[in-house]
Scaffold this active site. Structure first.
Site, short mmCIF file in Angstrom:
data_model
loop_
_atom_site.label_atom_id
_atom_site.label_comp_id
_atom_site.label_asym_id
_atom_site.label_seq_id
_atom_site.Cartn_x
_atom_site.Cartn_y
_atom_site.Cartn_z
N TYR A 144 7.03 -3.45 -12.52
CA TYR A 144 8.20 -4.05 -13.15
C TYR A 144 7.74 -4.72 -14.43
O TYR A 144 6.73 -5.45 -14.43
CB TYR A 144 8.82 -5.09 -12.20
CG TYR A 144 10.01 -5.83 -12.77
CD1 TYR A 144 11.24 -5.19 -12.95
CD2 TYR A 144 9.93 -7.17 -13.11
CE1 TYR A 144 12.34 -5.87 -13.45
CE2 TYR A 144 11.02 -7.87 -13.61
CZ TYR A 144 12.23 -7.21 -13.78
OH TYR A 144 13.31 -7.89 -14.27
N ASP A 239 0.33 -5.34 -18.81
CA ASP A 239 1.37 -6.33 -18.60
C ASP A 239 0.81 -7.39 -17.65
O ASP A 239 0.77 -7.19 -16.43
CB ASP A 239 2.63 -5.67 -18.04
CG ASP A 239 3.75 -6.69 -17.84
OD1 ASP A 239 3.51 -7.89 -18.07
OD2 ASP A 239 4.86 -6.28 -17.47
N LYS A 267 5.38 -16.33 -17.68
CA LYS A 267 5.19 -17.19 -16.51
C LYS A 267 4.26 -18.39 -16.78
O LYS A 267 4.68 -19.36 -17.39
CB LYS A 267 4.72 -16.35 -15.32
CG LYS A 267 5.75 -15.28 -14.94
CD LYS A 267 5.45 -14.59 -13.65
CE LYS A 267 6.32 -13.38 -13.40
NZ LYS A 267 7.55 -13.62 -12.68
#
Ligand code: PLP
Length: 429
Positions: A144, A239, A267
């Site tokens: 994702y 990523d 994050k």
């Protein structure tokens, strides 16, 4: 456990917010029951509107690696607040955080701050396309990369959980430029690259996948991707929105010793504030506007409050190597103890763990890719989740997610998780 206030809040929320939540997985659709509404959190614990206390194993889906209410981050935010919430003009703090990121993640020579992981991955792919003059990208099933159109193809995380890995609303024109391969299968990548010679701009991968549950790269896999990209002029994007500053100071690339061309971050980089970033080789990053022709901008990018929080957490992590030792040990302990319980109950559920990322898969088979993850008994996971919640352990409400540990977890907390696991599993068997 009384959850009546959460229940009535959820009923009300659904009148005004689609599905009652601002991000799908929070609605508990995959695990049944109503979501709990959180009022506050401190250290390793969250407290809901009904006054129930939970050990937090989500930690805001990763950012809160030091737990909730960290004094250094809160002080930095309070200090920044005195000077205004936003300027929309350059600040010295932006240079400090950029310099610190390039120091902590050596493959990053220049970095651009954005407001979320999604913005980071979208911008990184545009940059790779602008840099190479090619249009296609290659991603992996079950990974994702946020909710940008190009990534909602065989996507993991909430998209997989909601049964919409390919989202309506993504045009066929966009979808055709995203190629997909199974994770951990180098031959599949070689074949796709061969069939699309000189057309692939970027290969984007979660170096340790966290969005189909925690799935580790097989030995040599990341190195193999690096070589394929080098041989074919493809930009390699790691990523590390999830793994960055979590698995090590330099993320997963620091552990596996592979240098991507571009890294995307999110994050932890914001310490709980909405922050993302993409950075990499100078030569590529200098293609970004205003230095280069690839346009990317943001009204609130580099926001002073967000930069203050981000700089505070990153400088803490940079100065405290023991953080990674401590949460790595917690992760190992948890994986070992949970496995012991499983074995004693005759349930050989697969547990994948690296550092402070861990998943219990409700399948006996090894999980190396999304096909493996999908073999899990998700109904059983739902019951397990509810059982753990009632024992005061707040897990990610879906099988296809990683648990995130924080440094605030005590030995007693870890033992409570293990005991709860045993009690809940016994009732399920
Ligand atoms: N990339 C990865 C690996 C992620 O795990 C996520 C979010 O979970 C994203 C990108 C998107 O980040 P955000 O939710 O901040 O847009």
């Amino acid at each position: 456990m009384d959850k009546s206030k959460s229940k009535s809040l959820f009923t009300k929320a659904q009148n005004f917010i689609p599905g009652g939540v601002n991000s799908p997985v929070r609605a508990f659709k995959a695990v049944g029951g109503d979501p709990i509404f959180i009022k506050s959190a401190k250290g390793a614990y969250m407290y809901d509107e009904d006054g129930n206390k939970y050990i937090d194993l989500i930690n805001s889906w990763g950012p809160m690696i030091l737990g909730h209410g960290n004094g250094a981050i809160e002080a930095a935010v309070a200090d920044a607040l005195k000077r205004s919430l936003s300027f929309g003009a350059p600040t010295a703090k932006e240079i400090e955080i950029a310099e610190l990121i390039t120091h902590m993640v050596p493959s990053i020579e220049k970095v651009r701050m954005v407001n979320s992981g999604t913005e980071a991955t979208m911008s990184a792919v545009r940059l790779a396309r602008g840099y190479t003059g090619r249009e296609k990208i290659l991603k992996f099933e079950g990974c994702y990369h946020g909710h940008g159109d190009s990534f909602l193809i065989a996507a993991g995380s909430g998209a997989a959980t909601m049964g919409t890995p390919n989202s309506p609303g993504v045009t066929q024109g966009t979808a055709k430029d995203t190629l997909t391969a199974p994770f951990n299968d180098l031959d599949a990548v070689k074949n796709i690259v061969e069939q699309n010679k000189d057309q692939i701009a970027a290969l984007i991968v979660e170096p340790v996948a966290g969005n189909m549950g925690c799935v580790l790269p097989k030995e040599g896999y990341l190195q193999g991707l690096r070589e394929i990209c080098d041989q074919n002029g493809i930009v390699l994007i790691f990523d590390e929105v999830m793994t960055g500053f979590r698995l090590s100071k330099a993320g997963a690339q620091g552990i596996f010793n592979i240098k991507p061309d571009i890294t995307t971050l999110g994050k932890i980089i914001g310490g709980g504030m909405p922050v993302g970033a993409y950075g990499g080789k100078k030569e590529i990053m200098d293609f970004v506007s205003p230095q280069g022709p690839v346009y990317q901008a943001g009204t609130l990018s580099g926001n002073p409050i967000a930069m203050a929080a981000g700089y505070a957490i990153l400088s803490y992590l940079n100065d405290h190597d023991e953080v990674y030792e401590q949460i790595g040990a917690s992760g190992q302990y948890l994986a070992k103890e949970l496995a012991k319980v499983n074995t004693a109950l005759g349930k050989d559920y697969t547990i994948n763990q690296l550092g402070s990322m861990i998943s219990v898969f409700f399948t006996n088979e090894q999980v190396y890719d999304f096909e493996g993850a999908k073999k899990c008994d998700t109904e059983m996971f739902g019951k397990y989740f509810q059982g753990m919640l009632n024992e005061g352990v707040y897990l990610p409400p879906a099988q296809f997610e990683s648990w995130f540990l924080s440094t605030s977890l005590s030995a007693e907390d870890l033992d409570h998780i293990v005991k709860s696991h045993e009690k809940v599993l016994k009732n399920l068997v």
